[in-house]
Motif scaffolding. Structure first.
Motif, PDB file in Angstrom:
ATOM      1  N   GLY A  20       1.040  -1.277   0.395  1.00 10.65           N
ATOM      2  CA  GLY A  20      -0.081   0.156  -0.022  1.00 10.65           C
ATOM      3  C   GLY A  20       0.728   1.326   0.080  1.00 10.65           C
ATOM      4  N   ARG A  21       0.561   2.495   0.160  1.00  8.70           N
ATOM      5  CA  ARG A  21       1.091   3.605   0.607  1.00  8.70           C
ATOM      6  C   ARG A  21       0.755   4.468   1.183  1.00  8.70           C
ATOM      7  NH1 ARG A  21      -0.040   7.026  -5.300  1.00  8.70           N
ATOM      8  NH2 ARG A  21       0.745   8.814  -3.505  1.00  8.70           N
ATOM      9  N   ARG A  22       0.861   5.381   2.109  1.00  8.76           N
ATOM     10  CA  ARG A  22       1.072   6.491   2.885  1.00  8.76           C
ATOM     11  C   ARG A  22       1.820   7.425   2.491  1.00  8.76           C
ATOM     12  NH1 ARG A  22       3.047   6.087   8.084  1.00  8.76           N
ATOM     13  NH2 ARG A  22       1.464   7.185   9.010  1.00  8.76           N
ATOM     14  N   GLY A  23       0.997   8.715   1.854  1.00 12.88           N
ATOM     15  CA  GLY A  23       1.514   9.441   0.809  1.00 12.88           C
ATOM     16  C   GLY A  23       2.056   9.320   0.226  1.00 12.88           C
ATOM     17  N   ASN A  24       3.184   9.381  -0.234  1.00 11.88           N
ATOM     18  CA  ASN A  24       4.150   9.447  -1.363  1.00 11.88           C
ATOM     19  C   ASN A  24       5.141   8.149  -0.674  1.00 11.88           C
ATOM     20  OD1 ASN A  24       2.740  10.480  -3.247  1.00 11.88           O
ATOM     21  ND2 ASN A  24       3.276  12.512  -2.851  1.00 11.88           N
ATOM     22  N   ILE A  25       4.633   7.846   0.031  1.00 12.33           N
ATOM     23  CA  ILE A  25       5.912   6.291   0.550  1.00 12.33           C
ATOM     24  C   ILE A  25       4.981   4.943   0.451  1.00 12.33           C
ATOM     25  CG2 ILE A  25       6.650   5.175   2.518  1.00 12.33           C
ATOM     26  CD1 ILE A  25       7.170   8.219   3.564  1.00 12.33           C
ATOM     27  N   HIS A  26       5.601   3.965  -0.253  1.00  8.72           N
ATOM     28  CA  HIS A  26       5.280   3.051  -0.791  1.00  8.72           C
ATOM     29  C   HIS A  26       5.735   1.784  -0.216  1.00  8.72           C
ATOM     30  CE1 HIS A  26       3.170   5.147  -4.577  1.00  8.72           C
ATOM     31  NE2 HIS A  26       3.674   5.633  -4.036  1.00  8.72           N
ATOM     32  N   HIS A  27       5.085   0.754   0.011  1.00 11.12           N
ATOM     33  CA  HIS A  27       5.250  -0.325   0.295  1.00 11.12           C
ATOM     34  C   HIS A  27       4.768  -1.836   0.288  1.00 11.12           C
ATOM     35  CE1 HIS A  27       1.983   0.146   3.846  1.00 11.12           C
ATOM     36  NE2 HIS A  27       1.766  -0.986   2.780  1.00 11.12           N
ATOM     37  N   ALA A  28       5.958  -2.725   0.271  1.00  9.43           N
ATOM     38  CA  ALA A  28       5.655  -3.851  -0.274  1.00  9.43           C
ATOM     39  C   ALA A  28       6.161  -4.982   0.737  1.00  9.43           C
ATOM     40  CB  ALA A  28       5.108  -4.726  -0.779  1.00  9.43           C
ATOM     41  N   MET A  29       5.466  -6.305   1.613  1.00  6.85           N
ATOM     42  CA  MET A  29       6.880  -6.348   3.234  1.00  6.85           C
ATOM     43  C   MET A  29       5.847  -7.696   3.410  1.00  6.85           C
ATOM     44  SD  MET A  29       6.925  -3.749   6.078  1.00  6.85           S
ATOM     45  CE  MET A  29       8.049  -2.962   4.838  1.00  6.85           C
ATOM     46  N   GLY A  30       6.504  -7.895   4.091  1.00  9.02           N
ATOM     47  CA  GLY A  30       5.244  -9.556   5.228  1.00  9.02           C
ATOM     48  C   GLY A  30       5.193 -10.678   4.329  1.00  9.02           C
ATOM     49  N   TYR A  31       6.363 -11.387   3.896  1.00  5.14           N
ATOM     50  CA  TYR A  31       5.986 -12.407   2.980  1.00  5.14           C
ATOM     51  C   TYR A  31       5.584 -13.862   4.044  1.00  5.14           C
ATOM     52  CZ  TYR A  31       7.724  -8.467  -0.047  1.00  5.14           C
ATOM     53  OH  TYR A  31       7.361  -7.164  -0.473  1.00  5.14           O
ATOM     54  N   CYS A  32       5.782 -13.777   5.403  1.00  5.39           N
ATOM     55  CA  CYS A  32       6.265 -14.444   6.256  1.00  5.39           C
ATOM     56  C   CYS A  32       6.025 -15.830   6.183  1.00  5.39           C
ATOM     57  CB  CYS A  32       4.448 -14.976   6.347  1.00  5.39           C
ATOM     58  SG  CYS A  32       3.151 -13.611   7.155  1.00  5.39           S
ATOM     59  N   GLY A  33       8.002 -16.070   5.584  1.00  4.96           N
ATOM     60  CA  GLY A  33       8.544 -16.978   4.734  1.00  4.96           C
ATOM     61  C   GLY A  33       8.326 -17.465   3.718  1.00  4.96           C
ATOM     62  N   SER A  34       7.246 -16.741   3.104  1.00 10.13           N
ATOM     63  CA  SER A  34       7.436 -17.344   1.694  1.00 10.13           C
ATOM     64  C   SER A  34       7.091 -16.308   0.307  1.00 10.13           C
ATOM     65  CB  SER A  34       5.687 -17.981   1.551  1.00 10.13           C
ATOM     66  OG  SER A  34       5.757 -19.030   2.431  1.00 10.13           O
ATOM     67  N   GLY A  35       8.540 -15.706   0.825  1.00  4.36           N
ATOM     68  CA  GLY A  35       8.193 -14.929  -0.280  1.00  4.36           C
ATOM     69  C   GLY A  35       8.768 -14.639  -1.492  1.00  4.36           C
TER      70      GLY A  35
END
Length: 417
Positions: free
Chosen positions: A344-359
């Protein structure tokens, strides 16, 4: 015994000297693993200026330290997702897991990356009769095929499990070579890489997002946080939502082809039903066993991890009791409190993470989607954006509760619960 990943022998980390940090860029990517590079690629190919920052060398984190297993990466079952999020979002999330595997296979093919990709399937061993009964309920005879205990030797050279299931659509690759091919594509697209450049602070203002590093300051219109299990204090909101957990891997010395064929007659990836799982496989060239998992309640060093993993490996394969260990290493994966990856994003800071060991698949897929969203492309939309990214009160990114949780899970595994 080497304490660097086995994958680095054939795909050494790229040694890039950091140049002068520019004052501005269209997009700054924090992290040079699968997520960050996949996000950078479409943005750079669209002609925008992209700067990738990493506190270490490119890919030095878990992107070149994992086991090379590719699955749909969705931990909760469809019924649980429906209870949490309703049928529409649940169906969308479930479909994204399948889409991530298809995307990675097509990306590797179209980019011509030589990384030993194989659609080999994965065998999940049932650690208890109760686990096998649960697997029976999931098996559909096509995507998930049941393997009773009396036929287990057709899949795996051990009698330790009570049968299992085969996920026919799962795959494998050499994670080091995949990262090297992805990195080459990103560099060819014109992105700048600045290793040894940790981000110390990050502040969004009217002129963009300004990041400070020991090597200077840079301001960007968009920032991508792609740090997963290595998320720094500078990204505090994100750090409070991921749980870094060390996963440890060993590689055996070279073994005879006959022994490898006995242990892995179908050459599949292997996992098991325990809460504290072990995952293992033959190396892509068929000469070694690679065996990984959690070794202790807290984090530990390469030598004690090697001894503990070998002991667990020999519980499954007594044939390997006299075999030496050539490599022992670890990397940090990132779990989340709801066992789902988030983007997702917060303002113009985007993220993707938290693959729980299957990334391997999902990080690649969500990284690509994030890059498209930076470009304003509607194709960057994904069902993985539809859920809140939870945290817990008083959690700041240091998993102080992990030793107690691992100990509890191990006890439940021993009791067969």
């Amino acid at each position: 015994m080497k304490t660097t990943p086995y994958w680095w022998d054939s795909a050494p980390l790229a040694r890039i000297e950091p140049g002068a940090l520019p004052a501005r860029a269209d997009c700054v990517v924090i992290g040079s693993g699968y997520t960050g590079l996949q996000a950078a690629l479409p943005v750079a190919r669209a002609g925008r200026s992209v700067v990738i920052l990493d506190k270490g060398m490119p890919g030095e984190g878990c992107s070149t330290r994992n086991g090379g297993q590719i699955s749909h990466s969705i931990k909760p079952g469809l019924a649980e997702l429906r209870r949490r999020h309703g049928p529409d979002i649940a169906a969308g999330i479930h479909a994204e897991g399948t889409a991530s595997m298809a995307y990675l296979a097509e990306f590797i093919r179209t980019e011509g990356i030589d990384c030993a990709y194989r659609l080999c399937g994965r065998f999940d061993g049932a650690a208890t009769p109760r686990a096998f009964r649960a697997m029976q309920a999931r098996a559909d005879g096509e995507k998930i095929r049941l393997v009773p205990r009396e036929r287990q030797r057709e899949e795996l050279g051990t009698d330790v499990y009570h049968g299992g299931i085969v996920h026919t659509g799962y795959a494998s690759l050499d994670p080091g070579k995949y990262h090297a091919g992805l990195l080459a594509a990103v560099r060819a697209a014109g992105a700048e890489l600045h290793p040894a450049t940790p981000v110390q602070t990050m502040q969004e203002g009217p002129d963009g997002v300004t990041l400070t590093t020991p090597r200077g300051t840079i301001t960007a219109r968009d920032v991508v946080v792609a740090t997963n299990g290595y998320t720094p204090d500078a990204a505090g909101w994100h750090r409070r939502r991921v749980i870094p957990i060390g996963s440890y891997v060993i590689a055996t010395e070279q073994l005879s082809p006959d022994l490898i064929a006995e242990l892995f007659p179908t050459d599949r990836m292997i996992c098991d039903s325990r809460r504290v799982i072990y995952y293992y496989r033959a190396s892509p060239d068929g000469t070694r066993v690679l065996f990984g998992g959690r070794t202790s309640a807290g984090e530990t060093g390469a030598k004690p991890a090697a001894a503990r993993l070998k002991s667990e490996m020999c519980q499954i394969f007594p044939q390997l009791a006299g075999v030496g260990i050539s490599h022992s290493w670890m990397g940090y994966v990132a779990f989340t409190f709801d066992k789902l990856a988030h983007t997702g994003r917060r303002g113009n800071i985007h993220h993707a993470m938290g693959y729980c060991g299957s990334g391997v698949g999902m990080a690649s897929y969500l990284g690509m989607k994030m890059g498209l969203r930076v470009l304003g492309d509607p194709a960057g939309d994904t069902a993985m954006m539809r859920t809140d990214f939870p945290t817990r009160p008083l959690y700041t990114g240091d998993p102080w509760f992990l030793p107690a949780a691992v100990t509890t899970y191990r006890m439940l595994d021993r009791l067969g619960l």
